[in-house]
Design a protein around this motif. Structure first.
Motif, PDB file in Angstrom:
ATOM      1  N   MET A   1       0.803  -1.274   0.251  1.00 60.01           N
ATOM      2  CA  MET A   1       0.000  -0.035   0.046  1.00 60.01           C
ATOM      3  C   MET A   1       0.881   1.186  -0.021  1.00 60.01           C
ATOM      4  SD  MET A   1      -3.123   0.594  -0.169  1.00 60.01           S
ATOM      5  CE  MET A   1      -4.722   1.913   0.269  1.00 60.01           C
ATOM      6  N   ASP A   2       2.167   1.103   0.493  1.00 61.60           N
ATOM      7  CA  ASP A   2       3.056   2.302   0.653  1.00 61.60           C
ATOM      8  C   ASP A   2       3.302   2.905  -0.426  1.00 61.60           C
ATOM      9  OD1 ASP A   2       4.392   1.401   3.814  1.00 61.60           O
ATOM     10  OD2 ASP A   2       2.647   2.206   3.653  1.00 61.60           O
ATOM     11  N   ASN A   3       3.530   1.868  -1.707  1.00 60.15           N
ATOM     12  CA  ASN A   3       4.069   2.333  -3.003  1.00 60.15           C
ATOM     13  C   ASN A   3       2.942   2.780  -3.759  1.00 60.15           C
ATOM     14  OD1 ASN A   3       6.482   1.718  -2.148  1.00 60.15           O
ATOM     15  ND2 ASN A   3       6.415  -0.398  -2.561  1.00 60.15           N
ATOM     16  N   ALA A   4       1.482   2.716  -3.335  1.00 54.84           N
ATOM     17  CA  ALA A   4       0.548   2.975  -4.287  1.00 54.84           C
ATOM     18  C   ALA A   4       0.278   4.577  -4.482  1.00 54.84           C
ATOM     19  CB  ALA A   4      -0.752   2.418  -3.753  1.00 54.84           C
ATOM     20  N   ILE A   5      -0.060   4.979  -5.541  1.00 55.67           N
ATOM     21  CA  ILE A   5      -0.437   6.458  -5.703  1.00 55.67           C
ATOM     22  C   ILE A   5      -1.950   6.504  -5.377  1.00 55.67           C
ATOM     23  CG2 ILE A   5      -0.400   8.263  -7.356  1.00 55.67           C
ATOM     24  CD1 ILE A   5       1.747   6.610  -8.870  1.00 55.67           C
ATOM     25  N   ARG A   6      -2.306   7.369  -4.368  1.00 54.03           N
ATOM     26  CA  ARG A   6      -3.599   7.676  -4.166  1.00 54.03           C
ATOM     27  C   ARG A   6      -4.209   8.586  -5.216  1.00 54.03           C
ATOM     28  NH1 ARG A   6      -8.091   5.589  -2.514  1.00 54.03           N
ATOM     29  NH2 ARG A   6      -9.520   7.047  -0.932  1.00 54.03           N
ATOM     30  N   VAL A   7      -5.098   8.209  -6.032  1.00 53.15           N
ATOM     31  CA  VAL A   7      -5.865   9.137  -6.865  1.00 53.15           C
ATOM     32  C   VAL A   7      -7.415   9.195  -6.352  1.00 53.15           C
ATOM     33  CG1 VAL A   7      -6.513   9.384  -9.323  1.00 53.15           C
ATOM     34  CG2 VAL A   7      -4.493   8.287  -8.681  1.00 53.15           C
ATOM     35  N   LEU A   8      -7.955  10.414  -6.385  1.00 47.62           N
ATOM     36  CA  LEU A   8      -9.451  10.622  -6.256  1.00 47.62           C
ATOM     37  C   LEU A   8      -9.803  11.128  -7.654  1.00 47.62           C
ATOM     38  CD1 LEU A   8      -9.752  12.120  -2.810  1.00 47.62           C
ATOM     39  CD2 LEU A   8     -10.157  10.019  -3.376  1.00 47.62           C
ATOM     40  N   SER A   9     -10.766  10.649  -8.211  1.00 44.72           N
ATOM     41  CA  SER A   9     -11.268  10.897  -9.598  1.00 44.72           C
ATOM     42  C   SER A   9     -12.574  11.065  -9.604  1.00 44.72           C
ATOM     43  CB  SER A   9     -10.381   9.660 -10.574  1.00 44.72           C
ATOM     44  OG  SER A   9     -11.214  10.175 -11.837  1.00 44.72           O
ATOM     45  N   THR A  10     -12.942  11.999 -10.589  1.00 42.15           N
ATOM     46  CA  THR A  10     -14.380  12.035 -11.171  1.00 42.15           C
ATOM     47  C   THR A  10     -14.914  10.875 -11.501  1.00 42.15           C
ATOM     48  OG1 THR A  10     -15.772  13.084 -12.380  1.00 42.15           O
ATOM     49  CG2 THR A  10     -13.711  13.041 -13.184  1.00 42.15           C
ATOM     50  N   LEU A  11     -16.153  10.419 -11.429  1.00 43.66           N
ATOM     51  CA  LEU A  11     -16.652   9.193 -12.228  1.00 43.66           C
ATOM     52  C   LEU A  11     -16.460   9.140 -13.696  1.00 43.66           C
ATOM     53  CD1 LEU A  11     -20.004   8.629 -10.492  1.00 43.66           C
ATOM     54  CD2 LEU A  11     -18.342   7.089 -10.520  1.00 43.66           C
ATOM     55  N   ALA A  12     -16.466  10.245 -14.290  1.00 43.00           N
ATOM     56  CA  ALA A  12     -16.320  10.288 -15.596  1.00 43.00           C
ATOM     57  C   ALA A  12     -15.110   9.772 -16.104  1.00 43.00           C
ATOM     58  CB  ALA A  12     -16.384  11.639 -16.147  1.00 43.00           C
ATOM     59  N   LEU A  13     -13.890   9.506 -15.392  1.00 40.94           N
ATOM     60  CA  LEU A  13     -12.812   9.051 -15.711  1.00 40.94           C
ATOM     61  C   LEU A  13     -12.508   7.465 -15.293  1.00 40.94           C
ATOM     62  CD1 LEU A  13     -10.371  10.343 -17.534  1.00 40.94           C
ATOM     63  CD2 LEU A  13     -12.360  11.906 -16.782  1.00 40.94           C
ATOM     64  N   ARG A  14     -13.509   7.163 -14.444  1.00 41.28           N
ATOM     65  CA  ARG A  14     -13.498   5.636 -13.936  1.00 41.28           C
ATOM     66  C   ARG A  14     -12.884   4.700 -14.862  1.00 41.28           C
ATOM     67  NH1 ARG A  14     -17.561   1.902 -10.640  1.00 41.28           N
ATOM     68  NH2 ARG A  14     -18.068   1.047 -12.600  1.00 41.28           N
ATOM     69  N   GLY A  15     -13.651   4.522 -16.258  1.00 38.74           N
ATOM     70  CA  GLY A  15     -13.318   3.594 -16.868  1.00 38.74           C
ATOM     71  C   GLY A  15     -12.081   3.662 -17.587  1.00 38.74           C
ATOM     72  N   ALA A  16     -11.528   4.865 -17.851  1.00 40.22           N
ATOM     73  CA  ALA A  16     -10.408   5.170 -18.285  1.00 40.22           C
ATOM     74  C   ALA A  16      -9.181   5.038 -17.348  1.00 40.22           C
ATOM     75  CB  ALA A  16     -10.000   6.871 -18.849  1.00 40.22           C
ATOM     76  N   VAL A  17      -9.507   5.492 -16.172  1.00 39.17           N
ATOM     77  CA  VAL A  17      -8.316   5.276 -15.084  1.00 39.17           C
ATOM     78  C   VAL A  17      -8.177   3.694 -14.843  1.00 39.17           C
ATOM     79  CG1 VAL A  17      -7.815   5.430 -12.766  1.00 39.17           C
ATOM     80  CG2 VAL A  17      -8.639   7.427 -13.951  1.00 39.17           C
ATOM     81  N   HIS A  18      -9.266   2.968 -14.749  1.00 41.47           N
ATOM     82  CA  HIS A  18      -9.255   1.413 -14.803  1.00 41.47           C
ATOM     83  C   HIS A  18      -8.389   0.781 -15.854  1.00 41.47           C
ATOM     84  CE1 HIS A  18     -12.602   1.035 -11.321  1.00 41.47           C
ATOM     85  NE2 HIS A  18     -11.441   1.283 -11.029  1.00 41.47           N
ATOM     86  N   GLY A  19      -8.754   1.218 -16.783  1.00 38.86           N
ATOM     87  CA  GLY A  19      -7.990   0.660 -18.046  1.00 38.86           C
ATOM     88  C   GLY A  19      -6.446   0.925 -18.221  1.00 38.86           C
ATOM     89  N   LEU A  20      -6.171   1.995 -17.453  1.00 38.79           N
ATOM     90  CA  LEU A  20      -4.843   2.394 -17.712  1.00 38.79           C
ATOM     91  C   LEU A  20      -3.994   2.085 -16.513  1.00 38.79           C
ATOM     92  CD1 LEU A  20      -5.503   6.006 -19.163  1.00 38.79           C
ATOM     93  CD2 LEU A  20      -4.302   4.247 -20.453  1.00 38.79           C
ATOM     94  N   ALA A  21      -4.690   1.692 -15.466  1.00 37.32           N
ATOM     95  CA  ALA A  21      -3.660   1.462 -14.378  1.00 37.32           C
ATOM     96  C   ALA A  21      -2.788   0.483 -14.563  1.00 37.32           C
ATOM     97  CB  ALA A  21      -4.708   1.179 -13.042  1.00 37.32           C
ATOM     98  N   GLY A  22      -3.045  -0.684 -15.139  1.00 42.80           N
ATOM     99  CA  GLY A  22      -2.394  -1.936 -15.074  1.00 42.80           C
ATOM    100  C   GLY A  22      -1.117  -1.640 -16.169  1.00 42.80           C
TER     101      GLY A  22
END
Length: 228
Positions: A1-22
């Motif tokens: 968890m310490d190495n994770a980047i914490r992101v708070l995002s609007t719902l409109a970008l949820r699909g994109a963020v999930h698709g790009l995280a990996g």
């Protein structure tokens, strides 16, 4: 968890963020720990002291935080433009919404319309039906949700039409996006990202921001219903 980047995002970008995280993690950019909510809800949480490394909000919301010194101004980048659209349950007829008159008729002809109370799309839609002179008729039978995905109300049969950012409509299975509300009736939302000033992971956050704004991300944004 310490190495994770914490992101708070609007719902409109949820699909994109999930698709790009990996992809970001595979490229050595670190794991993304993301949470999603409408911009107004995120602003309330951030004002209340919730922490994050990167925030993705409407341009107006991000500018407010930057003006207050909560977000590093030089880190801010515009990511995508988003239009509000209309969806129906999969297999249902697609009403004509191509013109102001056609949209008005489609809304009045629906058994119920689902829209959100605090999202950018919901605020725009509430203003639009007032402008069209049909607010009383629509709201008398509307399904107005506090947050989340309006298209879920189509799947459950609670509404005939769902109104939201196209990128949000596309995240719900079992629905079909008819298209955008006529462009002359709306101002597209611009979603932007920036690094929180209190972040202890400035280098990692800046690397993520650079990645999100890079040309290689553009096809993913388009696939999610956004315009880079």
């Amino acid at each position: 968890m310490d190495n994770a980047i914490r992101v708070l995002s609007t719902l409109a970008l949820r699909g994109a963020v999930h698709g790009l995280a990996g992809r970001h993690e595979v490229a050595g950019g670190g794991r993304i720990d993301a949470d999603f909510a409408p911009t107004l809800a995120l602003l309330d949480r951030l004002r209340g002291g919730e922490g994050a490394d990167v925030v993705i909000l409407t341009r107006e919301g991000l500018s407010e935080l930057a003006g207050a010194g909560c977000v590093v101004t030089d880190s801010c980048v515009d990511l995508a433009r988003s239009y509000v659209g209309v969806a129906v349950r999969a297999g249902a007829a697609h009403p004509d919404i191509a013109t102001e008159a056609a949209l008005r008729a489609a809304l009045l002809g629906a058994r119920s319309v689902a829209y959100s109370r605090i999202g950018a799309s919901g605020i725009l839609f509430a203003q639009l039906i007032e402008q069209l002179g049909i607010a009383a008729e629509i709201n008398a039978r509307a399904v107005i949700i506090p947050s989340g995905f309006t298209a879920e109300r189509l799947v459950g049969g609670e509404a005939d039409l769902a109104v939201q950012q196209i990128s949000e409509l596309k995240q719900v299975s079992g629905v079909e996006v008819i298209g955008p509300i006529p462009h002359e009736l709306q101002t597209p939302a611009v979603f932007s990202a920036g690094r929180m000033a209190a972040s202890q992971k400035a280098d990692q956050a800046d690397r993520l921001l650079h990645y999100l704004a890079s040309p290689e991300v553009a096809p993913v944004l388009r696939g999610c219903g956004l315009k880079p």
